[in-house]
Write a protein that holds these residues in place. Structure first.
Motif, short mmCIF file in Angstrom:
data_model
loop_
_atom_site.label_atom_id
_atom_site.label_comp_id
_atom_site.label_asym_id
_atom_site.label_seq_id
_atom_site.Cartn_x
_atom_site.Cartn_y
_atom_site.Cartn_z
N ALA A 258 43.35 18.17 -30.89
CA ALA A 258 42.03 18.74 -31.15
C ALA A 258 41.00 17.68 -31.50
O ALA A 258 39.80 17.93 -31.38
N ASP A 259 41.44 16.51 -31.91
CA ASP A 259 40.51 15.44 -32.26
C ASP A 259 40.22 14.51 -31.08
O ASP A 259 39.58 13.48 -31.25
N ALA A 260 40.64 14.88 -29.89
CA ALA A 260 40.49 14.01 -28.72
C ALA A 260 39.02 13.69 -28.42
O ALA A 260 38.69 12.56 -28.08
N TYR A 261 38.15 14.69 -28.54
CA TYR A 261 36.74 14.46 -28.25
C TYR A 261 36.14 13.45 -29.23
O TYR A 261 35.46 12.51 -28.82
N GLU A 262 36.42 13.63 -30.52
CA GLU A 262 35.88 12.72 -31.52
C GLU A 262 36.38 11.29 -31.29
O GLU A 262 35.63 10.33 -31.42
N ARG A 263 37.67 11.17 -30.98
CA ARG A 263 38.23 9.84 -30.72
C ARG A 263 37.60 9.22 -29.47
O ARG A 263 37.33 8.02 -29.44
N TYR A 264 37.35 10.03 -28.43
CA TYR A 264 36.73 9.52 -27.21
C TYR A 264 35.30 9.05 -27.47
O TYR A 264 34.89 8.00 -26.99
N VAL A 265 34.56 9.82 -28.23
CA VAL A 265 33.18 9.44 -28.56
C VAL A 265 33.18 8.15 -29.37
O VAL A 265 32.36 7.25 -29.11
N ASP A 266 34.08 8.02 -30.32
CA ASP A 266 34.19 6.77 -31.09
C ASP A 266 34.50 5.60 -30.17
O ASP A 266 33.91 4.51 -30.29
#
Length: 67
Positions: free
Chosen positions: A25-33
């Motif tokens: 579920a944290d994939a988007y946040e990690r990708y943006v980082d």
């Protein structure tokens, strides 16, 4: 009492972080980082576009799944 509540909040946050990591579920946040660190000029996709692209890629390149 405040100490118990603060400990409970801390462990709830740790559990949430752990669960989001396991489920992806944290994939988007990690990708943006990742984009901001390594490609600062690249446009950041919307959440919807990110998941659409991610699932399209998973369909094109199946790795580990049952079917």
């Amino acid at each position: 009492m405040t100490s118990v509540l603060s400990h409970a909040q801390h462990y709830a946050g740790v559990l949430r972080w752990y669960w989001r990591g396991i489920t992806g579920a944290d994939a988007y946040e990690r990708y943006v980082d990742y984009l901001r660190r390594n490609h600062p000029d690249a446009p950041v996709p919307t959440v919807e576009q990110f998941w659409r692209d991610k699932y399209d890629d998973m369909e094109r390149n199946p790795k580990t799944r049952c079917c």
